[in-house]
Scaffold this motif. Structure first.
Motif, PDB file in Angstrom:
ATOM      1  N   ARG A 213       0.808  -1.221   0.000  1.00  0.00           N
ATOM      2  CA  ARG A 213       0.000   0.000   0.000  1.00  0.00           C
ATOM      3  C   ARG A 213       0.840   1.268   0.000  1.00  0.00           C
ATOM      4  NH1 ARG A 213      -5.074   1.328   4.086  1.00  0.00           N
ATOM      5  NH2 ARG A 213      -5.678   3.290   3.091  1.00  0.00           N
ATOM      6  N   GLN A 214       1.895   1.297   0.825  1.00  0.00           N
ATOM      7  CA  GLN A 214       2.678   2.528   0.951  1.00  0.00           C
ATOM      8  C   GLN A 214       4.181   2.296   0.956  1.00  0.00           C
ATOM      9  OE1 GLN A 214       1.004   3.989   4.632  1.00  0.00           O
ATOM     10  NE2 GLN A 214       2.332   2.715   5.906  1.00  0.00           N
ATOM     11  N   GLY A 215       4.599   1.071   0.658  1.00  0.00           N
ATOM     12  CA  GLY A 215       6.017   0.787   0.574  1.00  0.00           C
ATOM     13  C   GLY A 215       6.695   0.517   1.892  1.00  0.00           C
ATOM     14  N   ALA A 216       5.945   0.614   2.997  1.00  0.00           N
ATOM     15  CA  ALA A 216       6.555   0.430   4.318  1.00  0.00           C
ATOM     16  C   ALA A 216       5.481   0.164   5.350  1.00  0.00           C
ATOM     17  CB  ALA A 216       7.365   1.663   4.711  1.00  0.00           C
ATOM     18  N   THR A 217       5.834  -0.604   6.375  1.00  0.00           N
ATOM     19  CA  THR A 217       4.950  -0.789   7.516  1.00  0.00           C
ATOM     20  C   THR A 217       4.923   0.511   8.327  1.00  0.00           C
ATOM     21  OG1 THR A 217       6.781  -1.586   8.874  1.00  0.00           O
ATOM     22  CG2 THR A 217       5.506  -3.238   7.646  1.00  0.00           C
TER      23      THR A 217
ATOM     24  N   HIS B   8      12.595  -2.903  -4.589  1.00  0.00           N
ATOM     25  CA  HIS B   8      13.409  -3.912  -5.260  1.00  0.00           C
ATOM     26  C   HIS B   8      14.849  -3.424  -5.320  1.00  0.00           C
ATOM     27  CE1 HIS B   8      10.353  -6.744  -6.481  1.00  0.00           C
ATOM     28  NE2 HIS B   8       9.596  -5.782  -6.948  1.00  0.00           N
ATOM     29  N   ASP B   9      15.778  -4.364  -5.490  1.00  0.00           N
ATOM     30  CA  ASP B   9      17.191  -3.969  -5.518  1.00  0.00           C
ATOM     31  C   ASP B   9      17.585  -3.236  -6.798  1.00  0.00           C
ATOM     32  OD1 ASP B   9      17.118  -6.096  -7.272  1.00  0.00           O
ATOM     33  OD2 ASP B   9      18.288  -7.449  -5.994  1.00  0.00           O
ATOM     34  N   ASN B  10      16.621  -3.044  -7.722  1.00  0.00           N
ATOM     35  CA  ASN B  10      16.890  -2.210  -8.900  1.00  0.00           C
ATOM     36  C   ASN B  10      16.247  -0.838  -8.767  1.00  0.00           C
ATOM     37  OD1 ASN B  10      14.202  -2.807  -9.212  1.00  0.00           O
ATOM     38  ND2 ASN B  10      14.418  -3.817 -11.200  1.00  0.00           N
ATOM     39  N   GLY B  11      15.718  -0.535  -7.576  1.00  0.00           N
ATOM     40  CA  GLY B  11      15.152   0.781  -7.308  1.00  0.00           C
ATOM     41  C   GLY B  11      13.671   0.906  -7.566  1.00  0.00           C
ATOM     42  N   THR B  12      13.020  -0.122  -8.072  1.00  0.00           N
ATOM     43  CA  THR B  12      11.591  -0.053  -8.379  1.00  0.00           C
ATOM     44  C   THR B  12      10.762  -0.405  -7.144  1.00  0.00           C
ATOM     45  OG1 THR B  12      11.616  -2.345  -9.164  1.00  0.00           O
ATOM     46  CG2 THR B  12      11.963  -0.597 -10.797  1.00  0.00           C
ATOM     47  N   PRO B  13       9.475   0.011  -7.096  1.00  0.00           N
ATOM     48  CA  PRO B  13       8.616  -0.311  -5.946  1.00  0.00           C
ATOM     49  C   PRO B  13       8.475  -1.813  -5.760  1.00  0.00           C
ATOM     50  CG  PRO B  13       7.632   1.422  -7.299  1.00  0.00           C
ATOM     51  CD  PRO B  13       8.804   0.898  -8.074  1.00  0.00           C
TER      52      PRO B  13
ATOM     53  N   SER C  27       7.018  -5.450  -5.293  1.00  0.00           N
ATOM     54  CA  SER C  27       5.846  -6.133  -5.840  1.00  0.00           C
ATOM     55  C   SER C  27       5.236  -7.036  -4.777  1.00  0.00           C
ATOM     56  CB  SER C  27       6.241  -6.966  -7.058  1.00  0.00           C
ATOM     57  OG  SER C  27       7.140  -7.994  -6.681  1.00  0.00           O
ATOM     58  N   TRP C  28       4.020  -7.531  -5.035  1.00  0.00           N
ATOM     59  CA  TRP C  28       3.351  -8.381  -4.047  1.00  0.00           C
ATOM     60  C   TRP C  28       4.123  -9.684  -3.820  1.00  0.00           C
ATOM     61  CZ3 TRP C  28       1.796 -13.325  -4.963  1.00  0.00           C
ATOM     62  CH2 TRP C  28       1.689 -13.731  -6.299  1.00  0.00           C
ATOM     63  N   SER C  29       4.681 -10.253  -4.894  1.00  0.00           N
ATOM     64  CA  SER C  29       5.404 -11.515  -4.752  1.00  0.00           C
ATOM     65  C   SER C  29       6.669 -11.335  -3.926  1.00  0.00           C
ATOM     66  CB  SER C  29       5.741 -12.097  -6.127  1.00  0.00           C
ATOM     67  OG  SER C  29       6.510 -11.186  -6.889  1.00  0.00           O
ATOM     68  N   ALA C  30       7.413 -10.248  -4.181  1.00  0.00           N
ATOM     69  CA  ALA C  30       8.644  -9.993  -3.427  1.00  0.00           C
ATOM     70  C   ALA C  30       8.323  -9.721  -1.961  1.00  0.00           C
ATOM     71  CB  ALA C  30       9.398  -8.822  -4.037  1.00  0.00           C
ATOM     72  N   SER C  31       7.269  -8.950  -1.708  1.00  0.00           N
ATOM     73  CA  SER C  31       6.875  -8.657  -0.330  1.00  0.00           C
ATOM     74  C   SER C  31       6.463  -9.930   0.396  1.00  0.00           C
ATOM     75  CB  SER C  31       5.724  -7.646  -0.320  1.00  0.00           C
ATOM     76  OG  SER C  31       5.320  -7.362   1.004  1.00  0.00           O
TER      77      SER C  31
END
Length: 227
Positions: A77-81, A93-98, A100-104
């Motif tokens: 939702r906001q990139g952080a708890t 992501h380690d490439n600088g992108t937001p 994703s649900w799978s990575a989270s």
């Protein structure tokens, strides 16, 4: 490591500068989230306790959902708890992108492995051995926890009469000219001259005239005439 800043280049050629969060600030964020979850558990347990065995079973299911999907919900939702947000952190992501649900989902499910043998000892060791302070969940999901820096204010270029730059300037050199013009107000006079004189062979100028020449080139490019 004294320098925890990492630079990444996006597919569009944009350079990103990221500040990696270390174990201490992440531990503080985790403690805040733990207190929030504890409050949620208490708020759920008290009313369900009056329902006997059924209430106890339902509360356990709700506890499970909160424990494992609380961080996933907020990261998507906001990139952080809330804890990370309070500490100015964000998961990406380690490439600088937001993220994703799978990575989270992967990074949070592997908290069980990071917790072993107790109190996230494995996760702490992994972070200390990793160049980017990644715990096992981060390594598996390809994620980083970074500081969420405030958007920087863009400085206006100095208003000077535009002059067309030499035709043989490449696109990269034109972008460098624009970057120089945007940073010029933040640089000392000596540093501006030092950078401008790198192109003395092209501009034929030295000192402040060299700076003025490059600013004039940048002004012409900023008007869209260099496209």
């Amino acid at each position: 490591m004294l320098d925890t800043t990492r630079s990444y280049e996006t597919p569009e050629g944009i350079a990103l500068s990221l500040r990696i969060a270390g174990p201490v600030v992440r531990s503080c964020a985790w403690a805040i989230d733990m207190l929030i979850r504890a409050g949620l558990y208490l708020a759920i347990a008290i009313p369900f306790s009056f329902l006997g065995g059924l209430g106890f079973g339902v509360s356990l299911v709700v506890f499970f959902v909160i424990e494992w999907f609380y961080p996933v919900f907020f990261e998507l939702r906001q990139g952080a708890t809330p804890g990370k947000k309070a500490m100015g952190l964000e998961v990406i992501h380690d490439n600088g992108t937001p993220v994703s649900w799978s990575a989270s989902l992967i990074r949070n499910l592997l908290r069980a492995a990071d917790f072993l043998p107790f109190l996230y000892a494995t996760g702490l060791i992994s972070m200390l051995l990793s160049r980017n302070f990644q715990r096992l969940g981060d390594l598996a999901a390809g994620t980083l926890v970074v500081y969420r820096d405030k958007a920087s204010v863009r400085h206006e270029m100095q208003a000077v009469p535009p002059v067309q730059p030499p035709n043989h300037f490449t696109s990269e050199e034109k972008r460098t000219l624009l970057a120089f013009a945007e940073r010029a107000p933040l640089l000392t006079a000596a540093r501006r001259i030092e950078l401008a004189e790198i192109l003395t062979d092209l501009s034929g100028r030295r000192g402040e005239p060299a700076v003025s020449e490059l600013l004039a080139y940048a002004s012409w490019l900023a008007q869209g005439q260099g496209r």
